[in-house]
Motif scaffolding. Structure first.
Motif, PDB file in Angstrom:
ATOM      1  N   UNK A  40       0.833  -1.211   0.000  1.00  0.00           N
ATOM      2  CA  UNK A  40       0.000   0.000   0.000  1.00  0.00           C
ATOM      3  C   UNK A  40       0.867   1.260   0.000  1.00  0.00           C
ATOM      4  N   UNK A  41       2.029   1.209   0.663  1.00  0.00           N
ATOM      5  CA  UNK A  41       2.934   2.353   0.677  1.00  0.00           C
ATOM      6  C   UNK A  41       3.583   2.555  -0.689  1.00  0.00           C
ATOM      7  N   UNK A  42       3.936   1.444  -1.336  1.00  0.00           N
ATOM      8  CA  UNK A  42       4.512   1.526  -2.680  1.00  0.00           C
ATOM      9  C   UNK A  42       3.495   2.127  -3.650  1.00  0.00           C
ATOM     10  N   UNK A  43       2.250   1.664  -3.569  1.00  0.00           N
ATOM     11  CA  UNK A  43       1.198   2.183  -4.457  1.00  0.00           C
ATOM     12  C   UNK A  43       0.932   3.669  -4.237  1.00  0.00           C
ATOM     13  N   UNK A  44       1.171   4.145  -3.026  1.00  0.00           N
ATOM     14  CA  UNK A  44       0.918   5.562  -2.739  1.00  0.00           C
ATOM     15  C   UNK A  44       1.819   6.486  -3.568  1.00  0.00           C
ATOM     16  N   UNK A  45       2.904   5.939  -4.112  1.00  0.00           N
ATOM     17  CA  UNK A  45       3.792   6.729  -4.972  1.00  0.00           C
ATOM     18  C   UNK A  45       3.360   6.668  -6.437  1.00  0.00           C
ATOM     19  N   UNK A  46       2.327   5.900  -6.725  1.00  0.00           N
ATOM     20  CA  UNK A  46       1.788   5.843  -8.079  1.00  0.00           C
ATOM     21  C   UNK A  46       2.587   4.977  -9.038  1.00  0.00           C
ATOM     22  N   UNK A  47       3.417   4.104  -8.517  1.00  0.00           N
ATOM     23  CA  UNK A  47       4.151   3.215  -9.419  1.00  0.00           C
ATOM     24  C   UNK A  47       3.505   1.831  -9.413  1.00  0.00           C
ATOM     25  N   UNK A  48       3.577   1.183 -10.552  1.00  0.00           N
ATOM     26  CA  UNK A  48       2.970  -0.131 -10.679  1.00  0.00           C
ATOM     27  C   UNK A  48       4.020  -1.234 -10.800  1.00  0.00           C
ATOM     28  N   UNK A  49       5.260  -0.862 -11.113  1.00  0.00           N
ATOM     29  CA  UNK A  49       6.343  -1.842 -11.241  1.00  0.00           C
ATOM     30  C   UNK A  49       7.485  -1.443 -10.325  1.00  0.00           C
ATOM     31  N   UNK A  50       8.023  -2.433  -9.639  1.00  0.00           N
ATOM     32  CA  UNK A  50       9.174  -2.190  -8.785  1.00  0.00           C
ATOM     33  C   UNK A  50      10.420  -2.738  -9.479  1.00  0.00           C
ATOM     34  N   UNK A  51      11.588  -2.320  -9.076  1.00  0.00           N
ATOM     35  CA  UNK A  51      11.859  -1.428  -7.965  1.00  0.00           C
ATOM     36  C   UNK A  51      11.611   0.023  -8.340  1.00  0.00           C
ATOM     37  N   UNK A  52      11.508   0.842  -7.314  1.00  0.00           N
ATOM     38  CA  UNK A  52      11.357   2.273  -7.516  1.00  0.00           C
ATOM     39  C   UNK A  52      12.390   3.014  -6.684  1.00  0.00           C
ATOM     40  N   UNK A  53      12.824   4.144  -7.213  1.00  0.00           N
ATOM     41  CA  UNK A  53      13.771   4.997  -6.508  1.00  0.00           C
ATOM     42  C   UNK A  53      13.117   6.348  -6.282  1.00  0.00           C
ATOM     43  N   UNK A  54      13.028   6.741  -5.018  1.00  0.00           N
ATOM     44  CA  UNK A  54      12.386   8.001  -4.636  1.00  0.00           C
ATOM     45  C   UNK A  54      13.416   8.847  -3.901  1.00  0.00           C
ATOM     46  N   UNK A  55      13.576  10.087  -4.345  1.00  0.00           N
ATOM     47  CA  UNK A  55      14.495  11.006  -3.682  1.00  0.00           C
ATOM     48  C   UNK A  55      13.691  12.204  -3.207  1.00  0.00           C
ATOM     49  N   UNK A  56      13.739  12.443  -1.903  1.00  0.00           N
ATOM     50  CA  UNK A  56      12.991  13.549  -1.293  1.00  0.00           C
ATOM     51  C   UNK A  56      11.544  13.584  -1.773  1.00  0.00           C
ATOM     52  N   UNK A  57      10.921  12.401  -1.719  1.00  0.00           N
ATOM     53  CA  UNK A  57       9.498  12.201  -2.038  1.00  0.00           C
ATOM     54  C   UNK A  57       9.149  12.385  -3.516  1.00  0.00           C
ATOM     55  N   UNK A  58      10.143  12.367  -4.408  1.00  0.00           N
ATOM     56  CA  UNK A  58       9.876  12.424  -5.846  1.00  0.00           C
ATOM     57  C   UNK A  58      10.354  11.124  -6.473  1.00  0.00           C
ATOM     58  N   UNK A  59       9.460  10.457  -7.202  1.00  0.00           N
ATOM     59  CA  UNK A  59       9.824   9.223  -7.904  1.00  0.00           C
ATOM     60  C   UNK A  59      10.719   9.602  -9.075  1.00  0.00           C
TER      61      UNK A  59
END
Length: 79
Positions: A40-59
């Motif tokens: 649910x936390x991953x989905x909150x960033x609006x990504x559907x495929x992992x991995x994801x890299x987020x820097x200062x709350x920006x994907x």
């Protein structure tokens, strides 16, 4: 700087986490690197495929493992 690695702990997620740690150490910067593994936390960033890299709350990237140089470029943009 807060850097988050989004993913459930798969091989690519671990690779991205390790590469990001290497880059942070090489740059000699202060950064908190967190693993986000809850779906649910991953989905909150609006990504559907992992991995994801987020820097200062920006994907900055999702669905692939960027190269070490790409990670370095992403981080330097946010310094």
């Amino acid at each position: 700087m807060v850097i988050k690695i989004l993913g459930a702990g798969c091989k690519n997620c671990e690779k991205l986490y390790n590469l990001t740690n290497e880059v942070v150490n090489e740059l000699g910067i202060e950064a908190e690197i967190k693993k986000v593994t809850e779906f649910k936390d991953i989905l909150s960033y609006g990504i559907m495929k992992t991995p994801g890299l987020v820097i200062d709350e920006k994907v900055v990237v999702s669905g692939r493992v960027p190269s070490k140089n790409e990670i370095k470029d992403f981080i330097q943009k946010y310094l």
